[in-house]
Motif scaffolding. Structure first.
Motif, PDB file in Angstrom:
ATOM      1  N   VAL A 146       0.861  -1.177   0.000  1.00 33.52           N
ATOM      2  CA  VAL A 146       0.000   0.000   0.000  1.00 33.52           C
ATOM      3  C   VAL A 146       0.900   1.230   0.000  1.00 33.52           C
ATOM      4  O   VAL A 146       1.934   1.252   0.682  1.00 33.52           O
ATOM      5  CB  VAL A 146      -0.937   0.000   1.222  1.00 33.52           C
ATOM      6  CG1 VAL A 146      -1.510   1.384   1.470  1.00 33.52           C
ATOM      7  CG2 VAL A 146      -2.064  -1.001   1.026  1.00 33.52           C
ATOM      8  N   ILE A 147       0.512   2.261  -0.741  1.00 32.35           N
ATOM      9  CA  ILE A 147       1.283   3.499  -0.850  1.00 32.35           C
ATOM     10  C   ILE A 147       0.478   4.653  -0.248  1.00 32.35           C
ATOM     11  O   ILE A 147      -0.738   4.736  -0.453  1.00 32.35           O
ATOM     12  CB  ILE A 147       1.596   3.832  -2.320  1.00 32.35           C
ATOM     13  CG1 ILE A 147       2.363   2.686  -2.974  1.00 32.35           C
ATOM     14  CG2 ILE A 147       2.385   5.130  -2.435  1.00 32.35           C
ATOM     15  CD1 ILE A 147       2.484   2.834  -4.489  1.00 32.35           C
ATOM     16  N   ALA A 148       1.148   5.545   0.473  1.00 33.38           N
ATOM     17  CA  ALA A 148       0.500   6.755   0.996  1.00 33.38           C
ATOM     18  C   ALA A 148       1.381   7.963   0.718  1.00 33.38           C
ATOM     19  O   ALA A 148       2.511   8.036   1.209  1.00 33.38           O
ATOM     20  CB  ALA A 148       0.235   6.626   2.493  1.00 33.38           C
ATOM     21  N   ASP A 149       0.850   8.889  -0.087  1.00 30.41           N
ATOM     22  CA  ASP A 149       1.569  10.126  -0.402  1.00 30.41           C
ATOM     23  C   ASP A 149       0.543  11.121  -0.919  1.00 30.41           C
ATOM     24  O   ASP A 149      -0.281  10.774  -1.778  1.00 30.41           O
ATOM     25  CB  ASP A 149       2.651   9.878  -1.457  1.00 30.41           C
ATOM     26  CG  ASP A 149       3.663  11.018  -1.548  1.00 30.41           C
ATOM     27  OD1 ASP A 149       3.233  12.189  -1.498  1.00 30.41           O
ATOM     28  OD2 ASP A 149       4.865  10.726  -1.660  1.00 30.41           O
ATOM     29  N   ASP A 150       0.584  12.353  -0.404  1.00 32.74           N
ATOM     30  CA  ASP A 150      -0.400  13.349  -0.843  1.00 32.74           C
ATOM     31  C   ASP A 150      -0.048  13.941  -2.198  1.00 32.74           C
ATOM     32  O   ASP A 150      -0.850  14.662  -2.796  1.00 32.74           O
ATOM     33  CB  ASP A 150      -0.533  14.465   0.194  1.00 32.74           C
ATOM     34  CG  ASP A 150       0.771  15.228   0.390  1.00 32.74           C
ATOM     35  OD1 ASP A 150       1.810  14.569   0.589  1.00 32.74           O
ATOM     36  OD2 ASP A 150       0.749  16.472   0.356  1.00 32.74           O
ATOM     37  N   ASP A 151       1.148  13.646  -2.705  1.00 28.18           N
ATOM     38  CA  ASP A 151       1.569  14.100  -4.025  1.00 28.18           C
ATOM     39  C   ASP A 151       1.153  13.032  -5.039  1.00 28.18           C
ATOM     40  O   ASP A 151       1.829  12.004  -5.186  1.00 28.18           O
ATOM     41  CB  ASP A 151       3.076  14.324  -4.033  1.00 28.18           C
ATOM     42  CG  ASP A 151       3.586  14.953  -5.323  1.00 28.18           C
ATOM     43  OD1 ASP A 151       2.967  14.720  -6.375  1.00 28.18           O
ATOM     44  OD2 ASP A 151       4.600  15.662  -5.272  1.00 28.18           O
ATOM     45  N   GLU A 152       0.062  13.258  -5.747  1.00 28.78           N
ATOM     46  CA  GLU A 152      -0.479  12.244  -6.649  1.00 28.78           C
ATOM     47  C   GLU A 152       0.499  11.815  -7.736  1.00 28.78           C
ATOM     48  O   GLU A 152       0.643  10.608  -8.010  1.00 28.78           O
ATOM     49  CB  GLU A 152      -1.789  12.733  -7.270  1.00 28.78           C
ATOM     50  CG  GLU A 152      -2.378  11.801  -8.323  1.00 28.78           C
ATOM     51  CD  GLU A 152      -2.608  10.386  -7.834  1.00 28.78           C
ATOM     52  OE1 GLU A 152      -2.477   9.446  -8.652  1.00 28.78           O
ATOM     53  OE2 GLU A 152      -2.906  10.210  -6.631  1.00 28.78           O
ATOM     54  N   PRO A 153       1.230  12.736  -8.384  1.00 30.05           N
ATOM     55  CA  PRO A 153       2.207  12.286  -9.392  1.00 30.05           C
ATOM     56  C   PRO A 153       3.276  11.353  -8.808  1.00 30.05           C
ATOM     57  O   PRO A 153       3.652  10.360  -9.436  1.00 30.05           O
ATOM     58  CB  PRO A 153       2.818  13.597  -9.901  1.00 30.05           C
ATOM     59  CG  PRO A 153       1.748  14.612  -9.682  1.00 30.05           C
ATOM     60  CD  PRO A 153       1.086  14.210  -8.402  1.00 30.05           C
ATOM     61  N   ILE A 154       3.767  11.668  -7.596  1.00 27.21           N
ATOM     62  CA  ILE A 154       4.765  10.808  -6.950  1.00 27.21           C
ATOM     63  C   ILE A 154       4.142   9.461  -6.613  1.00 27.21           C
ATOM     64  O   ILE A 154       4.748   8.398  -6.803  1.00 27.21           O
ATOM     65  CB  ILE A 154       5.325  11.474  -5.675  1.00 27.21           C
ATOM     66  CG1 ILE A 154       6.169  12.693  -6.043  1.00 27.21           C
ATOM     67  CG2 ILE A 154       6.162  10.476  -4.868  1.00 27.21           C
ATOM     68  CD1 ILE A 154       7.449  12.373  -6.773  1.00 27.21           C
ATOM     69  N   CYS A 155       2.925   9.491  -6.094  1.00 30.13           N
ATOM     70  CA  CYS A 155       2.227   8.260  -5.730  1.00 30.13           C
ATOM     71  C   CYS A 155       2.058   7.362  -6.963  1.00 30.13           C
ATOM     72  O   CYS A 155       2.306   6.157  -6.906  1.00 30.13           O
ATOM     73  CB  CYS A 155       0.869   8.623  -5.131  1.00 30.13           C
ATOM     74  SG  CYS A 155       0.111   7.327  -4.132  1.00 30.13           S
TER      75      CYS A 155
END
Length: 259
Positions: free
Chosen positions: A9-18
């Motif tokens: 599972v991935i969590a990052d508020d930066d959608e492009p990075i995610c």
């Protein structure tokens, strides 16, 4: 989905990075990205609903940040492996105090991610073989800080004989010109053996290549403090000499000392 797959599972508020990280992870065999979250609160719910093996998460996120989310994850789901991703190396020590498996610095690099995945797969295999929900993480390279017999002594040639050095007595090994100098409790020992070869003969759970010219015994280290833009200074207990640690080595060092 195969039970042998590494579920992430991935969590990052930066959608492009995610999305970039998700795409990178999916290029590796035996890896499945089963969900993405944009903040710590959503991450906690996602982990509860999906039961991943590992979480890749940013430290700085709106609302519940990554460090706070991991505190809660470790109480609620202690078997989940943690990998931090961030643009800020200064958080490394705090991250590894939370028993993170790894700490990735942005911009993300596929080769570096591959090493992290290899580590995660080894840990999952160890857990499965042990039949336990959660086991302490081994040290870098799958080693632990227990020193096997073949690592307790280091021999170096001296004329037609040898000198036997107790590896516990070593502070660090230093490359000086075409030779290496071994700093120990009982004095200095010089050898013409290459630093890379000495590194292979020292316990990887205790000795760390912090710089192209230095290998340090982590059990003898007292402080690691920044002193230049891309470097740290390493000091030792009861020994006056100091060595340099490259900035990009600091995250791996922080991981190593937690094992």
């Amino acid at each position: 989905m195969s039970g042998s797959e590494l579920k992430i599972v991935i969590a990052d508020d930066d959608e492009p990075i995610c999305s970039l990280l998700s795409d990178m992870l999916r290029t590796f065999d035996g890896v499945a990205v089963i969900g993405k979250a944009s903040n710590g609160g959503n991450l906690l719910k996602l982990v509860k609903d999906t039961g991943p093996d590992a979480v890749f998460l940013d430290i700085q996120m709106p609302g519940l940040d990554g460090l706070s989310a991991v505190h809660q994850l470790q109480r609620q789901h202690p078997g989940v492996f943690i990998v931090f991703i961030t643009a800020y190396p200064q958080y490394a020590a705090e991250a590894f105090n939370l028993d993170a498996v790894d700490y990735l610095i942005k911009p993300l690099n596929r080769e570096r991610i591959g090493r992290t995945l290899d580590k995660l797969k080894r840990f999952k295999e160890m857990r499965t073989a042990g039949g336990k929900d959660h086991q302490p993480y081994p040290g870098p390279g799958g080693s632990s800080k227990t020193t096997p017999d073949n690592y307790t002594k280091l021999t170096i040639k001296r004329g037609h004989g040898i000198i036997i050095i107790n590896t516990d007595s070593i502070f660090f090994v230093e490359k000086v010109g075409k030779k290496c100098v071994i700093h120990t409790d009982s004095g200095l020992y010089e050898t013409s053996e290459r630093l890379s070869l000495l590194e292979q003969r020292l316990d990887p759970g205790r000795f760390f290549r912090c710089h192209k010219s230095f290998i340090i015994n982590i059990d003898r280290v007292e402080k690691v403090l920044p002193y230049a833009d891309r470097a740290y200074e390493v000091t030792f207990r009861n020994y006056p000499a100091r060595v340099t640690m490259r900035r990009e080595k600091f995250e791996a060092f922080c991981l190593m000392i937690q094992k």
